[in-house]
Design an enzyme around this catalytic site. Structure first.
Site, PDB file in Angstrom:
ATOM      1  N   THR A  50      -5.104  22.900  37.824  1.00 50.26           N
ATOM      2  CA  THR A  50      -4.279  21.891  37.163  1.00 50.26           C
ATOM      3  C   THR A  50      -3.059  22.555  36.547  1.00 50.26           C
ATOM      4  OG1 THR A  50      -6.182  20.478  36.682  1.00 50.26           O
ATOM      5  CG2 THR A  50      -4.252  20.219  35.265  1.00 50.26           C
ATOM      6  N   SER A  59       1.577  22.967  36.449  1.00 54.90           N
ATOM      7  CA  SER A  59       2.815  22.965  37.219  1.00 54.90           C
ATOM      8  C   SER A  59       2.821  23.971  38.362  1.00 54.90           C
ATOM      9  CB  SER A  59       4.006  23.222  36.292  1.00 54.90           C
ATOM     10  OG  SER A  59       3.840  24.451  35.609  1.00 54.90           O
ATOM     11  N   THR A  60       2.045  25.046  38.266  1.00 56.17           N
ATOM     12  CA  THR A  60       1.964  26.029  39.351  1.00 56.17           C
ATOM     13  C   THR A  60       0.906  25.616  40.374  1.00 56.17           C
ATOM     14  OG1 THR A  60       2.545  27.739  37.735  1.00 56.17           O
ATOM     15  CG2 THR A  60       1.803  28.493  39.881  1.00 56.17           C
ATOM     16  N   GLY A  65      -3.359  28.218  37.984  1.00 51.22           N
ATOM     17  CA  GLY A  65      -2.407  28.976  37.188  1.00 51.22           C
ATOM     18  C   GLY A  65      -3.070  29.517  35.930  1.00 51.22           C
ATOM     19  N   ASP A 119      -1.931  30.602  31.528  1.00 52.10           N
ATOM     20  CA  ASP A 119      -0.903  30.619  30.489  1.00 52.10           C
ATOM     21  C   ASP A 119      -0.573  32.040  30.041  1.00 52.10           C
ATOM     22  OD1 ASP A 119      -0.686  27.728  30.304  1.00 52.10           O
ATOM     23  OD2 ASP A 119      -2.701  27.807  29.479  1.00 52.10           O
ATOM     24  N   GLY A 161      -2.617  22.970  29.552  1.00 58.05           N
ATOM     25  CA  GLY A 161      -2.550  21.617  30.098  1.00 58.05           C
ATOM     26  C   GLY A 161      -3.749  20.759  29.766  1.00 58.05           C
ATOM     27  N   GLU A 191     -11.683  23.115  34.496  1.00 61.35           N
ATOM     28  CA  GLU A 191     -11.226  24.306  35.213  1.00 61.35           C
ATOM     29  C   GLU A 191     -12.299  25.384  35.201  1.00 61.35           C
ATOM     30  OE1 GLU A 191      -6.394  23.890  34.467  1.00 61.35           O
ATOM     31  OE2 GLU A 191      -7.576  25.148  33.135  1.00 61.35           O
ATOM     32  N   LYS A 235       4.199  35.205  32.525  1.00 58.38           N
ATOM     33  CA  LYS A 235       2.856  34.988  31.985  1.00 58.38           C
ATOM     34  C   LYS A 235       2.098  36.293  31.748  1.00 58.38           C
ATOM     35  CE  LYS A 235       3.573  30.584  32.249  1.00 58.38           C
ATOM     36  NZ  LYS A 235       2.893  29.664  33.136  1.00 58.38           N
TER      37      LYS A 235
END
Length: 242
Positions: free
Chosen positions: A30, A32-33, A88, A90, A103, A109, A127
């Site tokens: 989940t 943007s990447t 992805g 953070d 997110g 996840e 990151k």
């Protein structure tokens, strides 16, 4: 598309191209990447380059994206073993421990990614960090019942000393306060974001202390789970393996 989005797209596409084969069960992350990895999987299924794939999404919005692309979906209830999960992060430290959950999808996840034979993390170089904590608040998902008590309990843990515990407000998919209501996850829970000014000294110990706290559902420390990190930088794409 911004240059950062282009980097995210490169890593997302490479993860699918390098690690996903026909017949696999795939965990879809989940954010943007991860969005671009889902996009690429949809493309390759539509073209026929990949066949007999089933995927497990880690959030409602990933599920909706996958459905819109015609990706066949299942759940852990029927498929408890995954070949690969792609997501992805953070923050990524030198040992490939992660902070995830910016997110708001950390519980789903982790449930999906811990079941995968390979966990492929896709990030841009911003990151990467020397130590988890200062660059991104650590999310902790908690039950709504007596949430203020649980927040105080978390803040008082020895391993969390120096951290400022903040209840997430507004949208659960962002740790920026963007509303007056308490943020609610896909699972109906709340999120406490732990803000640190110094690097977390012992992430595995903190992970254990948080998990052992009654009222905590899950936390965003993903320790010892990463198979490889695909990193997009200004000088191209590199892969770091655990």
């Amino acid at each position: 598309m911004t240059s950062q989005d282009e980097l995210k797209k490169q890593t997302g596409y490479k993860a699918i191209d390098d690690y996903v084969e026909s017949g696999m069960v795939v965990g879809l992350g989940t954010g943007s990447t991860a969005y671009f990895a889902v996009e690429r999987l949809g493309q390759k299924l539509k073209s026929g380059e990949l066949k007999d794939i089933v995927a497990i999404p880690t959030s409602v919005r990933t599920k909706e994206q996958a459905e819109s692309l015609g990706i066949p979906l299942v759940t852990l209830d029927t498929h408890s073993k995954l070949d690969v999960a792609i997501d992805g992060a953070d923050e990524v430290d030198p040992d490939l421990n992660l902070v995830k959950g910016g997110g708001g999808a950390l519980l789903r996840e982790k449930m999906v990614e811990v079941c995968a034979d390979k966990f492929i993390v896709i990030v841009d170089e911003s990151k990467l960090c020397d130590g988890l904590g200062p660059g991104f608040p650590l999310p902790v998902e908690i039950t709504p019942f007596c949430h203020e008590h649980t927040l105080r309990t978390i803040a008082a843990l020895p391993s969390c000393a120096g951290g400022n515990a903040v209840l997430r407000m507004g949208s659960s998919s962002s740790n920026v306060c963007d509303g007056d209501e308490i943020a609610v996850t896909d699972n109906g829970n709340y999120i406490v974001d732990l803000h640190f000014t110094e690097a977390i000294k012992d992430a595995p110990t903190m992970a254990t202390e948080l998990k052992n706290t009654v009222g905590v559902v899950e936390h965003g420390l993903f320790c010892g789970m990463t198979t490889a990190v695909i990193i997009a930088g200004s000088d191209g794409i590199s892969v770091k393996e655990a």
